[in-house]
Design an enzyme around this catalytic site. Structure first.
Site, PDB file in Angstrom:
ATOM      1  N   LYS A  47       4.326   8.648   8.671  1.00 21.48           N
ATOM      2  CA  LYS A  47       3.927   8.859  10.237  1.00 21.48           C
ATOM      3  C   LYS A  47       5.109   8.865  11.104  1.00 21.48           C
ATOM      4  O   LYS A  47       5.043   9.591  11.405  1.00 21.48           O
ATOM      5  CB  LYS A  47       3.817   6.900   9.781  1.00 21.48           C
ATOM      6  CG  LYS A  47       3.060   6.566   9.039  1.00 21.48           C
ATOM      7  CD  LYS A  47       2.625   5.097   9.209  1.00 21.48           C
ATOM      8  CE  LYS A  47       1.399   4.931   8.468  1.00 21.48           C
ATOM      9  NZ  LYS A  47       0.965   4.175   7.326  1.00 21.48           N
ATOM     10  N   ASP A 100       9.639   2.447  -0.163  1.00 18.06           N
ATOM     11  CA  ASP A 100       8.061   3.175   0.931  1.00 18.06           C
ATOM     12  C   ASP A 100       8.295   3.095   2.331  1.00 18.06           C
ATOM     13  O   ASP A 100       8.113   1.889   2.422  1.00 18.06           O
ATOM     14  CB  ASP A 100       7.255   2.450  -0.376  1.00 18.06           C
ATOM     15  CG  ASP A 100       5.768   3.932   0.520  1.00 18.06           C
ATOM     16  OD1 ASP A 100       5.884   4.226   1.834  1.00 18.06           O
ATOM     17  OD2 ASP A 100       4.753   3.558   0.259  1.00 18.06           O
ATOM     18  N   TYR A 110       0.870  -1.278   0.115  1.00 23.09           N
ATOM     19  CA  TYR A 110      -0.264  -0.236  -0.543  1.00 23.09           C
ATOM     20  C   TYR A 110       1.194   1.034   0.105  1.00 23.09           C
ATOM     21  O   TYR A 110       1.872   1.306   0.846  1.00 23.09           O
ATOM     22  CB  TYR A 110      -0.610   0.021   1.470  1.00 23.09           C
ATOM     23  CG  TYR A 110      -1.118   1.550   1.008  1.00 23.09           C
ATOM     24  CD1 TYR A 110      -3.048   1.560   0.016  1.00 23.09           C
ATOM     25  CD2 TYR A 110      -1.846   2.257   2.747  1.00 23.09           C
ATOM     26  CE1 TYR A 110      -2.773   2.792   0.811  1.00 23.09           C
ATOM     27  CE2 TYR A 110      -2.734   3.239   2.566  1.00 23.09           C
ATOM     28  CZ  TYR A 110      -3.546   3.860   1.774  1.00 23.09           C
ATOM     29  OH  TYR A 110      -3.426   4.291   2.350  1.00 23.09           O
TER      30      TYR A 110
HETATM   31  C1  LIG Z   1       0.042   4.898   5.608  1.00 23.18           C
HETATM   32  C2  LIG Z   1       0.847   4.483   4.676  1.00 23.18           C
HETATM   33  C3  LIG Z   1       1.164   5.538   3.751  1.00 23.18           C
HETATM   34  C4  LIG Z   1       0.342   6.828   3.036  1.00 23.18           C
HETATM   35  O1  LIG Z   1       0.126   7.748   4.388  1.00 23.18           O
HETATM   36  P1  LIG Z   1      -0.562   8.843   4.082  1.00 23.18           P
HETATM   37  O2  LIG Z   1       0.088   9.423   5.566  1.00 23.18           O
HETATM   38  O3  LIG Z   1      -1.782   7.229   5.629  1.00 23.18           O
HETATM   39  O4  LIG Z   1      -1.110   9.099   3.650  1.00 23.18           O
HETATM   40  C5  LIG Z   1       1.467   4.968   2.499  1.00 23.18           C
HETATM   41  N1  LIG Z   1       2.742   3.834   2.281  1.00 23.18           N
HETATM   42  C6  LIG Z   1       2.819   2.855   3.284  1.00 23.18           C
HETATM   43  C7  LIG Z   1       3.488   2.233   2.983  1.00 23.18           C
HETATM   44  C8  LIG Z   1       1.608   3.085   4.589  1.00 23.18           C
HETATM   45  O5  LIG Z   1       2.065   2.412   5.632  1.00 23.18           O
END
Ligand SMILES: *Cc1c(COP(=O)(O)O)cnc(C)c1O
Length: 432
Positions: free
Chosen positions: A268, A240, A145
């Site tokens: 995060k 990511d 994701y």
């Molecule tokens: C949480 C998450 C996102 C999105 O971050 P948001 O601050 O919710 O937009 C993107 N990539 C990964 C791997 C995530 O866990």
């Protein structure tokens, strides 16, 4: 029985204001049933809901709160910043401070750009990859994701190395066709895609520690192979690290595996509980970003001073010697006795972990590396377990596909309480 009268009333009201009563879908408890907790406050390892129930929290706002709730260092930094104003739309020394903390302790990036969410970071990193390569197709993996970016809300097409189809209404099929969705941990799938779309692929985007659909630990060989293919084919390798960054070590998965990606996306933890994301790369790649280069990306609240102060205060704590080994010890203290108990009882159950990330697998498989290796039927165990844990004062994110997080605020006593609650909850789930 858990007393939820106030949460229930608040949820009913919320449903009149917001779609599904929430401002982000997974909060709605749809996959576990029941009413979401409406939170009144958080303190250290604990969440307190509107009904006055206390929970030991292993969700930690889905990962940002590695120090636990309302950490005094972070709180002080936020209050200090707020006292000077909340936003200027002009540079501040606080942005330099957070950048310096990161760049002087992270060997895999040379320059960084702050944005306001993980989604924005992933979206901007993709644009950068396309801008640098002049190509448009993207490889992403089934089970990863990257936020709700159009090009990444895409599922696999009808065969290997075929173009994707959108997984959300509102994402044009034309965008989905720019994305190739492949199974994780599968070199042959990459070879086939690269052979077919040779000079069209701008970017391979991966969560190096996929943690949004179970915890799908990849073979290190596979990650090294991605680096080789990307180099060979002139493709940008995007890690990511919105979850893994600053979580499995200050240098995230790049540091843990010692693999140099071309671009890293953060979110995060980087904001200390405030809305922050970022992307970083070599100085050469980052030179493509406006105003230095021609890849446009901007933000009214980017580098927000309150958020920068929170991020810097949190990251400073993480840099203290022994922080990450302490986190791993805490995690081991939580998961090992639970795994041992499940084995002793003959439950088909395991907990996978990396650093202080853990995931409950209702399965006796030794490895789960691809999303299709998770049996959807096993989620019935999670539903029972989640409820049983809530009743015992333990909070997990309300989906069995989501990972849990240990925070530095979890004491030995909190962990011991959680272990005994887990044992009882497992008994209930496996004897239902
Ligand atoms: C949480 C998450 C996102 C999105 O971050 P948001 O601050 O919710 O937009 C993107 N990539 C990964 C791997 C995530 O866990």
């Amino acid at each position: 029985m858990l007393q939820q009268t106030k949460s229930q009333a608040l949820f009913e009201k919320a449903k009149t204001y917001f779609p599904g009563g929430v401002n982000s879908p997974v909060r709605a408890f749809k996959s576990v049933g029941g009413t979401p907790l409406f939170i009144e406050r958080g303190d250290g390892a604990y969440l307190y809901d509107a009904d006055g129930n206390r929970f030991i929290d292993f969700c930690n706002s889905w990962g940002p709160l590695i120090l636990g709730h309302n950490n005094p260092h972070v709180r002080k930094a936020i209050i200090g910043a707020v006292e000077k104003g909340t936003s200027f739309g002009a540079p501040t020394a606080l942005e330099n401070e957070l950048a310096d903390l990161i760049l002087s302790n992270h060997r895999y990036i040379e320059k960084i750009r702050f944005v306001s969410s993980g989604t924005e970071a992933a979206m901007s990193a993709l644009r950068l990859a396309r801008g640098v390569t002049g190509r448009s197709k993207i490889i992403k993996f089934d089970g990863c994701y990257h936020g709700h970016v159009d090009a990444l809300l895409v599922q696999a097409g009808s065969g290997l190395a075929t173009l994707g189809t959108s997984s959300s209404a509102g994402v044009p099929e034309a965008y989905a066709r720019e994305t190739i969705v492949l199974p994780l941990n599968d070199k042959d799938a990459i070879e086939a895609a690269v052979a077919k779309y040779k000079d069209e692929i701008a970017c391979i985007a991966i969560e190096p520690i996929p943690a949004n659909n179970g915890l799908l630990i990849q073979d290190i060989d596979f990650l090294r192979y991605l680096r080789e293919v990307a180099t060979r084919e002139g493709i940008i390798l995007l890690f990511d690290e919105v979850i893994s960054g600053f979580r499995v070590g200050f240098e995230g998965a790049a540091g843990l595996y010692d693999i140099q990606p071309d671009v890293i996306a953060f979110g995060k933890i980087i904001g200390g509980g405030m809305p922050v994301g970022a992307y970083g790369a070599s100085a050469e790649i980052m030179a493509h970003i406006a105003p230095e280069g021609n890849v446009y990306q901007a933000g009214t609240l980017s580098g927000n001073p309150v958020a920068m102060a929170a991020g810097a205060a949190q990251l400073r704590e993480l840099l203290k010697p022994g922080f990450y080994s302490m986190m791993e010890e805490k995690t081991a203290t939580l998961i090992h006795p639970i795994i041992a108990y499940a084995r002793e009882k003959g439950y088909k159950f395991n907990i996978f972990s990396r650093g202080s990330i853990f995931w409950l697998a209702f399965s006796d498989q030794i490895n789960i590396r691809k999303s299709n290796e998770i049996d959807p039927a096993s989620m019935k165990y999670f539903t029972i377990l989640h409820r049983a844990l809530l009743e015992r004062g333990i909070y997990l994110g309300p989906s069995g596909y989501e990972v849990g997080f240990v925070s530095a605020a979890h004491s030995d006593a909190d962990i011991a309480l959680a272990v005994s609650a887990f044992k009882e909850a497992l008994d209930l789930a496996y004897n239902a």
